[in-house]
Write a protein that holds these residues in place. Structure first.
Motif, PDB file in Angstrom:
ATOM      1  N   ASP A 205       0.821  -1.221   0.000  1.00 31.17           N
ATOM      2  CA  ASP A 205       0.000   0.000   0.000  1.00 31.17           C
ATOM      3  C   ASP A 205       0.847   1.260   0.000  1.00 31.17           C
ATOM      4  O   ASP A 205       0.556   2.216  -0.709  1.00 31.17           O
ATOM      5  N   ASN A 206       1.871   1.246   0.827  1.00 32.14           N
ATOM      6  CA  ASN A 206       2.717   2.433   0.933  1.00 32.14           C
ATOM      7  C   ASN A 206       3.335   2.797  -0.412  1.00 32.14           C
ATOM      8  O   ASN A 206       3.546   3.963  -0.714  1.00 32.14           O
ATOM      9  N   TYR A 207       3.625   1.753  -1.208  1.00 32.02           N
ATOM     10  CA  TYR A 207       4.201   2.021  -2.521  1.00 32.02           C
ATOM     11  C   TYR A 207       3.113   2.374  -3.530  1.00 32.02           C
ATOM     12  O   TYR A 207       3.251   3.300  -4.314  1.00 32.02           O
TER      13      TYR A 207
ATOM     14  N   ARG B 204       0.366   3.811  -3.291  1.00 34.73           N
ATOM     15  CA  ARG B 204      -0.195   5.151  -3.170  1.00 34.73           C
ATOM     16  C   ARG B 204       0.623   6.165  -3.965  1.00 34.73           C
ATOM     17  O   ARG B 204       0.091   7.082  -4.566  1.00 34.73           O
ATOM     18  N   SER B 205       1.921   5.972  -3.986  1.00 38.92           N
ATOM     19  CA  SER B 205       2.764   6.968  -4.633  1.00 38.92           C
ATOM     20  C   SER B 205       3.048   6.660  -6.100  1.00 38.92           C
ATOM     21  O   SER B 205       3.739   7.405  -6.768  1.00 38.92           O
ATOM     22  N   GLY B 206       2.493   5.557  -6.592  1.00 36.16           N
ATOM     23  CA  GLY B 206       2.719   5.236  -7.995  1.00 36.16           C
ATOM     24  C   GLY B 206       1.842   6.071  -8.911  1.00 36.16           C
ATOM     25  O   GLY B 206       0.697   6.362  -8.598  1.00 36.16           O
TER      26      GLY B 206
ATOM     27  N   ARG C 132      -8.328   0.557  -5.278  1.00 36.79           N
ATOM     28  CA  ARG C 132      -8.715   0.877  -3.910  1.00 36.79           C
ATOM     29  C   ARG C 132      -7.783   1.949  -3.331  1.00 36.79           C
ATOM     30  O   ARG C 132      -8.221   2.928  -2.752  1.00 36.79           O
TER      31      ARG C 132
ATOM     32  N   TYR D  52      -4.133  11.473   1.317  1.00 34.33           N
ATOM     33  CA  TYR D  52      -3.384  12.523   2.016  1.00 34.33           C
ATOM     34  C   TYR D  52      -4.276  13.366   2.912  1.00 34.33           C
ATOM     35  O   TYR D  52      -3.815  13.923   3.891  1.00 34.33           O
TER      36      TYR D  52
ATOM     37  N   MET E 277       4.380   5.197   8.007  1.00 32.75           N
ATOM     38  CA  MET E 277       3.316   5.277   7.004  1.00 32.75           C
ATOM     39  C   MET E 277       2.170   4.335   7.350  1.00 32.75           C
ATOM     40  O   MET E 277       1.014   4.634   7.090  1.00 32.75           O
TER      41      MET E 277
ATOM     42  N   GLU F 155       6.884   9.849   1.055  1.00 32.86           N
ATOM     43  CA  GLU F 155       6.890   8.900  -0.054  1.00 32.86           C
ATOM     44  C   GLU F 155       8.141   9.072  -0.907  1.00 32.86           C
ATOM     45  O   GLU F 155       8.752   8.102  -1.344  1.00 32.86           O
TER      46      GLU F 155
ATOM     47  N   TRP G 140      10.916   6.089  -1.637  1.00 31.95           N
ATOM     48  CA  TRP G 140      11.468   5.647  -2.924  1.00 31.95           C
ATOM     49  C   TRP G 140      12.984   5.836  -2.936  1.00 31.95           C
ATOM     50  O   TRP G 140      13.722   4.996  -3.455  1.00 31.95           O
TER      51      TRP G 140
END
Ligand code: GTP
Ligand code: MG
Lengths: 201, 564
Positions: free
Chosen positions: A77-79, A81-83, A110, B133, B367, B377, B381
């Motif tokens: 999920d953490n990844y 979201r930022s994709g 989702r 967010y 997170m 975020e 990365w």
């Protein structure tokens, strides 16, 4: 964010998803370093950055290669979201991996809460035609249903490897331009709100 | 028990520090040192003037910011009503929050509003994962570093090199050790309130802080604030009394032995932090020709900070090398960021990989409870990218080393592998005590100590045993033996009393616990009060025994002179 794409090099964030062993890492490494590794080493998570020329424009691509194995699903999920765009991979030699794409799609929608998120359905290992278990037809039917493109690749022969990454980047770029337009118009209110919130925080 | 006993209070001025800090925080966040006089006033309701005078006499450098904060706190809670007030500051929201957040103490400003917000947010935190967010939690609010218990603080502000002390403390120590040990009046002179508060906020916001941009007093005040904001004293509430007892032992060998046992029995994180602080403070005292801070001065400047007496601190400093024999303070080198070049040699790469993975775990943890932001975020990365690069580099390095048999290195997981192998300090072998289960160490320690007086103390001069001195010793011994007997009787009685009290206590507990809202608060207040009473008692007992000792000595002399 991408407010001034003309000044800064644009950065597009791509996420590789799909079951374990379908070739996410193989595709990524082929794209990044032109290499192919025969032996299978399950991934937990890896991230790469590369400068590429996209239709004459210098851009950067960030690739996040996620774990197919369920053991590491917790951090997905953490990844996700930022994709900004997703390559959803399955292996044409394994029906289970094709079925799993349905779940990945749902999870992404989702998290992103956006039906139009840049997304490609990718059938990998196209060099192994004799072991094919998923027909081109049923895969492209599913892609049509979702309203996304379907492409078959081979990380081994490099067939369509660049294509899937570049096609996705184009979708992401188009998407960002669209967002900028709406933001400049009536979307201003939304921006303001966000800004205000940032100040408070 | 007499609260007003001035000597006792002088020795334990920091006991109610955390309560008071909270109170003061409503108006002014800056609690460091502001309540020196104040908290005593709260308890005792007077002697403010005296204290102020004393400070001046001692030449304490009172900064403007402090005294004004002092006034501020004072004016809000006039000393006359203080005592009753201190029992009233229970607010429902705070109570609730404390339960739900395992008693983390809020140290931030705008406490009330935040409490309400936090209530809502903690509920969210539990019910569902934050997805976007808009729902994101502010990390400084949701996961503060200051004012939470030590374990939580370490978790939230890790040093990624595996040394589990909270980052702000580590960075303060690093900075002070490198820049400030010769600063005159270090740890006594306080920094500017606003700066200290700013840095605290930055730490809570997980911003990068370069203490070199500030000054020594600011760093020392920050360190002190961190320690004082801890909800529980570093010696732990359970052991504080025992520490005080041990610190009060006059015989040096016995004292060291007892302190060593207590220190070694502390929870690992407490022990580690204590060891770093004490060794660091010892380093400060080593430079006393420049900084004018002897062990004595340091103890006097930091006793509130440690929620302890200065005697105890002094004792720890005195025995620091015996208590923490293997510790050397090492400067913290944080994980590399993406602009920096990665190392080339295998060992350094492996170390760096561990750090990055620890950092990654921390980001994921933050997170996962809903502290998401674009910046975080971005960092996620970035750290992930560095890890990937490092792993590739390490792999090729291994291949180059052993081209035929590539070493099957187990890849550490990014999620679970955190700083799981923190420095396991070689457990010093504790000499087993003669009486491992002492119910009332106070008296026994003291007895032990009294028994040992004639044989060894600071002065190792060989005693010339003349007839009269032999006689004197005999008389003394008789007196001491009688005292011992009396005390032992007392102990037995006390033990009986304890047992019967315990029996009374047991059946009541379960019926009381779930009932009332303010009860918890009251309970903790009572416990604190109990603690202070216990410490008072110890001090009195110690004094009584000292007096008795003198009496015995005098009596012995008298008897001797009678004989002659
Ligand atoms: N023949 C062939 N083999 C492939 C292809 N892509 C990947 N493989 C092989 O499939 C195995 C798994 O590939 P990976 O890229 O590691 O799979 P993954 O999706 O990253 O797996 P996880 O990291 O566990 O999620 C490896 O042994 C690869 O050599 C392909 O296009 N053709
Ligand atoms: Mg992989």
């Amino acid at each position: 964010m991408a407010k001034k794409p003309a000044v800064q090099t644009a950065l597009h964030k791509v996420i590789m998803v799909g079951s374990g062993g379908v070739g996410k890492s193989a595709l990524t490494l082929q794209f990044m370093y032109d290499e192919f590794v025969e032996n299978y080493e399950p991934t937990k998570a890896d991230s790469y950055r590369k400068k590429v020329l996209l239709d004459g424009e210098d851009v950067q691509i960030d690739i996040l290669d996620t774990a197919g194995q369920e053991d590491y699903a917790a951090i997905r999920d953490n990844y996700f979201r930022s994709g900004e765009g997703f390559l959803c991979i399955f292996s044409i030699t394994e029906d289970e991996s094709f079925q799993a794409t349905q779940e990945f799609r749902e999870q992404i929608l989702r998290v992103k809460n956006d039906e139009n998120i840049p997304f490609l359905l990718v059938g990998n290992k196209s060099d192994l035609q004799d072991k094919r278990k998923v027909t081109f037809q049923e895969a492209s039917d599913r892609a049509n249903k979702w309203g996304v493109p379907y492409v078959e690749t081979s990380a081994k022969t490099r067939e369509h490897v660049d294509k899937v990454f570049y096609d996705l980047m184009r979708e992401i770029r188009a998407r960002k331009m669209e967002e900028n337009k709406t933001n400049n118009g009536r979307g201003k209110d939304k921006n303001k709100k966000k800004k205000l919130k940032c100040v408070i925080l | 028990m007499d609260f007003d006993s001035p000597d006792v209070m002088k020795d334990f001025p920091g006991l109610y520090a955390s309560e008071l800090n909270k109170k003061c925080n409503n108006d002014s966040d800056y609690s460091d040192e502001t309540d020196k006089g104040n908290k005593k006033d709260m308890l005792i309701g007077k002697r403010k003037d005296k204290k102020d005078k004393k400070d001046k006499e001692k030449g304490y450098a009172a900064l403007e910011g402090e005294s004004s904060a002092d006034e501020e706190c004072k004016s809000r809670s006039p000393s006359k009503t203080k005592k009753s007030k201190s029992f009233k500051f229970t607010t429902k929201s705070k109570d609730k929050r404390e339960k739900s957040r395992e008693k983390e103490k809020d140290t931030g400003d705008k406490k009330k509003e935040r409490d309400k917000k936090n209530d809502k947010k903690t509920e969210k935190e539990k019910n569902k994962k934050v997805k976007n967010y808009e729902d994101a939690l502010d990390i400084a609010e949701a996961l503060p570093i200051f004012g939470v218990n030590l374990e939580t603080a370490v978790e939230r502000s890790r040093c990624h090199d595996g040394i589990d002390i909270p980052l702000p403390i580590r960075e303060c120590i690093d900075y002070i050790e490198s820049a400030g040990t010769s600063f005159e009046g270090i740890y006594k002179i306080s920094g500017t309130k606003s700066k200290v508060l700013l840095i605290r906020k930055m730490y809570n916001n997980r911003q990068n802080i370069n203490l070199n941009d500030y000054d020594v007093p600011t760093a020392t005040s920050l360190l002190k604030m961190f320690l004082r904001d801890l909800p529980e004293p570093i010696f732990t509430s359970d052991s504080l009394v025992r520490f005080e007892e041990a610190g009060a032992i006059l015989n040096l060998n016995t004292r060291e032995k007892h302190l060593k046992i207590l220190v070694d029995n502390l929870p690992p994180l407490n022990k580690l932090l204590l060891s770093w602080l004490i060794i660091h403070l010892d380093n400060i005292s080593l430079n006393q020709t420049h900084n004018k801070m002897t062990k004595q001065n340091i103890s006097a400047a930091l006793n509130h900070t440690f929620h302890s007496s200065s005697r105890l601190l002094h004792a720890l400093l005195h025995h620091c090398r015996a208590l923490f024999p293997d510790l050397t303070i090492t400067k913290y080198i944080p994980p590399l960021s993406s602009g920096q070049t990665l190392p080339d040699d295998l060992e350094t790469m492996e170390i760096e990989l561990k750090k990055q993975e620890s950092l990654l775990t921390q980001i994921h943890t933050e997170m996962n409870v809903g502290c998401i932001s674009k910046e975080r975020e971005e960092l996620l990365w970035e750290v992930q990218r560095i890890i990937t690069q490092l792993k590739r580099k390490i792999k090729t390095a291994h291949k180059e080393k052993e081209p035929i048999v590539p070493q099957e290195k187990e890849e550490p997981e990014p999620v679970e592998v955190s700083v799981e192998e923190p420095i396991k300090e070689p457990e010093p072998i504790v000499e087993p005590e003669n009486r491992p289960t002492e119910p009332e160490p106070t008296l026994e320690n003291t007895i032990e100590h009294l028994e040992e007086i004639p044989q060894d103390d600071d002065n190792d001069k060989p005693m010339i045993l003349t007839d009269s001195s032999l006689l004197l010793l005999k008389f003394k011994n008789n007196g001491l033996l009688a005292l011992k007997e009396r005390l032992e009787r007392n102990i037995l009685e006390e033990q009986k009393e304890i047992l019967s009290l315990k029996n009374q206590l047991l059946p009541e507990k379960p019926s009381v616990v779930p009932s009332n809202e303010g009860l918890d608060e009251l309970m903790s207040l009572l416990q604190k009060e109990n603690q202070i009473l216990q410490i008072n008692k110890i001090n009195l007992v110690r004094k009584i025994i000292e007096q008795q000792e003198i009496c015995i000595e005098l009596k012995a002399k008298l008897e001797l002179s009678n004989q002659v």
